[in-house]
Write a protein that holds these residues in place. Structure first.
Motif, mmCIF file in Angstrom:
data_model
loop_
_atom_site.group_PDB
_atom_site.id
_atom_site.type_symbol
_atom_site.label_atom_id
_atom_site.label_comp_id
_atom_site.label_asym_id
_atom_site.label_seq_id
_atom_site.Cartn_x
_atom_site.Cartn_y
_atom_site.Cartn_z
ATOM 1 N N VAL A 103 0.828 -1.029 -0.033
ATOM 2 C CA VAL A 103 0.126 0.320 0.112
ATOM 3 C C VAL A 103 1.042 1.009 -0.019
ATOM 4 O O VAL A 103 0.532 2.838 -0.586
ATOM 5 N N LEU A 106 2.012 1.573 -3.631
ATOM 6 C CA LEU A 106 1.097 2.712 -4.014
ATOM 7 C C LEU A 106 0.625 4.305 -4.185
ATOM 8 O O LEU A 106 0.359 4.493 -4.762
ATOM 9 N N GLU A 107 0.895 4.186 -2.634
ATOM 10 C CA GLU A 107 -0.114 6.015 -2.781
ATOM 11 C C GLU A 107 1.279 6.798 -3.054
ATOM 12 O O GLU A 107 1.468 7.727 -3.153
ATOM 13 N N PHE A 125 -3.055 -2.272 -8.517
ATOM 14 C CA PHE A 125 -2.160 -3.300 -7.411
ATOM 15 C C PHE A 125 -1.587 -4.799 -7.402
ATOM 16 O O PHE A 125 -2.719 -5.559 -7.648
ATOM 17 N N GLU A 134 -0.849 -7.735 2.108
ATOM 18 C CA GLU A 134 -1.009 -6.324 1.105
ATOM 19 C C GLU A 134 -2.498 -6.060 0.983
ATOM 20 O O GLU A 134 -2.746 -4.978 0.926
ATOM 21 N N LYS A 137 -4.994 -5.129 2.316
ATOM 22 C CA LYS A 137 -5.410 -3.633 2.878
ATOM 23 C C LYS A 137 -5.741 -2.510 2.546
ATOM 24 O O LYS A 137 -6.293 -1.456 2.181
ATOM 25 N N VAL A 138 -5.798 -3.138 1.025
ATOM 26 C CA VAL A 138 -6.501 -2.115 -0.471
ATOM 27 C C VAL A 138 -7.680 -1.783 -0.239
ATOM 28 O O VAL A 138 -8.405 -2.481 -0.230
ATOM 29 N N ASP A 139 -7.922 -0.527 0.065
ATOM 30 C CA ASP A 139 -9.414 0.301 -0.610
ATOM 31 C C ASP A 139 -9.648 0.388 -2.257
ATOM 32 O O ASP A 139 -8.998 0.924 -2.912
ATOM 33 N N LYS A 140 -10.824 -0.792 -2.336
ATOM 34 C CA LYS A 140 -11.642 -1.009 -3.333
ATOM 35 C C LYS A 140 -12.286 0.106 -3.699
ATOM 36 O O LYS A 140 -13.025 0.351 -5.253
ATOM 37 N N VAL A 143 -8.571 1.620 -5.592
ATOM 38 C CA VAL A 143 -8.517 1.685 -6.281
ATOM 39 C C VAL A 143 -8.774 0.616 -7.657
ATOM 40 O O VAL A 143 -10.117 0.120 -7.709
ATOM 41 N N LEU A 146 -6.871 -5.217 -8.873
ATOM 42 C CA LEU A 146 -5.993 -6.409 -8.482
ATOM 43 C C LEU A 146 -5.067 -6.846 -9.628
ATOM 44 O O LEU A 146 -6.035 -7.504 -10.491
ATOM 45 N N THR A 172 -10.585 -11.480 -2.461
ATOM 46 C CA THR A 172 -10.909 -10.528 -2.905
ATOM 47 C C THR A 172 -12.396 -10.485 -3.564
ATOM 48 O O THR A 172 -12.151 -11.021 -4.789
#
Length: 446
Positions: A103, A106-107, A125, A134, A137-140, A143, A146, A172
């Motif tokens: 993450v 990514l940011e 991601f 990890e 943790k990604v905010d769908k 983002v 995947l 996911t």
């Protein structure tokens, strides 16, 4: 922000073409009608003169090489080329250096894009054999999705542990986009030709090495796993006619759990072009036969294939001019993708409405992009004006890619992108990209 009134355009949107006007206010489409009158002095009137107005293209697969590979390209240069090609939003891949597999990384990419991108942006991601924590943790909502490399990976991004792969698919509900080529098949094929030719394998053997079988084995396995787990799967860059039979056209895109994409180069080139183009058309998956190309095009028209993208992946010309085993796969395409599709329109192979469906509407549906991909009241004013009768030839003087070359060099396109609006602001006009940046981070309605 002042209001903009686009007058007298052929508006191509949602399966029809309407001649009319569009009023934009604060970057958003406020009104669409056959005729709109300017009601105050703060309206900038733009006469489209009957040209064709399309929603901005959403390219769901690009490699802009930043961070770490910026001698080839970067977000600033390639987003400018994208805007010149009518692409107002892009989704960039995670195989940069460092890879986008945390993450934090990514940011960092979002931060770069916020300062340098001429187009709207999001990122995939990246999944690996050991980063499930990890992924979770990604905010769908913020983002695009995947990305999993099931073949042709860089670094440690080949996900070849079947237990891990199944766990990712189960864990996911983001769209999982995959590169599907079977590495074992490719290694066996490569060994045969390397023994015969050494490193200087003829380039026209690329589709034999990265074969139909390699693609079909991997795609069918991914689809089987998606059906088993209920995952939302999107298969990138189909290259074979055989693979098209794996996909369904009996239900609307919004209801599909398994979807597919085709890229410009697999619709345009065939293995007959290797003798002339050589490594310039070396991609993974490989450009294959004319029959494959025709079957892909038919599957696109039949809605078994849902999206047209570029897989824009630039390398320097010095890198490409190596022998087979050392010449990297990939090439630049964002500036020329829409003109290429419009060429197919002129050839009678596809309608303008279908081009817009596959390049604008469907990526927005598939990734649930918020308020983009259509010309609708209340939507962001990402718009592209096209002159269908303004021929131009691709040459080094008008190529905007940092790498400075194109597989389309010498090609004359009948249609020219004359203007591109990003969030209601004029970002490009007649081969000039403006310095002011109007790109925004994409959001997702999930």
């Amino acid at each position: 922000m002042e209001k903009i009134l686009i007058k007298d355009a052929h508006i191509v949107n949602e399966g029809s073409i309407l001649r009319g006007d569009i009023l934009i206010h604060n970057g958003v489409i406020e009104e669409i009608a056959e005729s709109i009158s300017a009601k105050s002095g703060d309206v900038h009137i733009f006469d489209a003169e009957g040209q064709y107005l399309l929603p901005g293209v959403i390219d769901d697969q690009v490699h802009f090489r930043e961070p770490g590979l910026t001698h080839k390209a970067n977000i600033a240069t390639e987003s400018r080329a994208a805007v010149a090609g009518g692409i107002t939003s892009f989704i960039e891949m995670p195989n940069t250096n460092p890879q986008t597999t945390t993450v934090e990384k990514l940011e960092e990419k979002f931060e770069i894009a916020s300062k340098t991108s001429a187009a709207n942006y999001s990122f995939m991601f990246g999944g690996t054999n050991d980063n499930l924590d990890e992924i979770l943790k990604v905010d769908k909502k913020s983002v695009a999705g995947l990305k999993l490399f099931l073949g042709s990976s860089t670094g440690n991004m080949l996900v070849d542990n079947e237990a891990v792969l199944e766990k990712i698919f189960k864990s996911t509900d983001m769209v999982i986009s995959t590169h599907c080529e079977d590495e074992e098949t490719i290694r066996e094929n490569l060994a045969i030709y390397k023994e015969r030719y050494g490193d200087d394998i003829p380039m026209n053997l690329h589709p034999i090495i990265r074969s139909e079988e390699a693609c079909y084995i991997s795609s069918s396995r991914a689809i089987e796993l998606a059906k088993k787990t209920g995952a939302r799967l999107h298969v990138f860059h189909l290259s074979t006619g055989k693979e098209t039979a794996l996909f369904d056209n009996s239900i609307p895109l919004a209801e599909k759990k398994i979807t597919a994409e085709v890229c410009i180069h697999h619709l345009w080139f065939s293995d007959a072009d290797y003798d002339e183009k050589g490594s310039r058309i070396k991609w993974n998956p490989a450009v294959k036969t004319a029959q494959d190309r025709d079957m892909l095009f038919q599957a696109l028209l039949d809605d078994k294939i849902d999206v047209i993208a570029t897989d824009h992946a630039p390398h320097t010309i010095e890198e490409k001019d190596n022998v087979y085993t050392k010449a990297p796969s990939g090439g630049p395409l964002v500036q020329h993708a829409l003109p290429a599709m419009l060429e197919f329109y002129h050839q009678g192979k596809i309608s303008l409405e279908k081009i817009v469906e596959k390049m604008c509407h469907n990526p927005a549906i598939l990734f649930q992009v918020e308020k983009r991909g259509y010309i609708r009241k209340g939507y962001k004013a990402d718009l592209v004006l096209v002159d269908l009768n303004a021929p131009w030839t691709v040459n080094k003087d008008n190529i905007l890619y940092k790498c400075g070359w194109s597989p389309f060099e010498g090609t004359t396109f009948k249609s020219r992108i004359t203007h591109t609006f990003v969030n209601g602001r004029l970002a490009y006009k007649n081969f000039k990209v403006y310095d002011e940046l109007f790109g925004e981070r994409l959001t997702f309605d999930r």
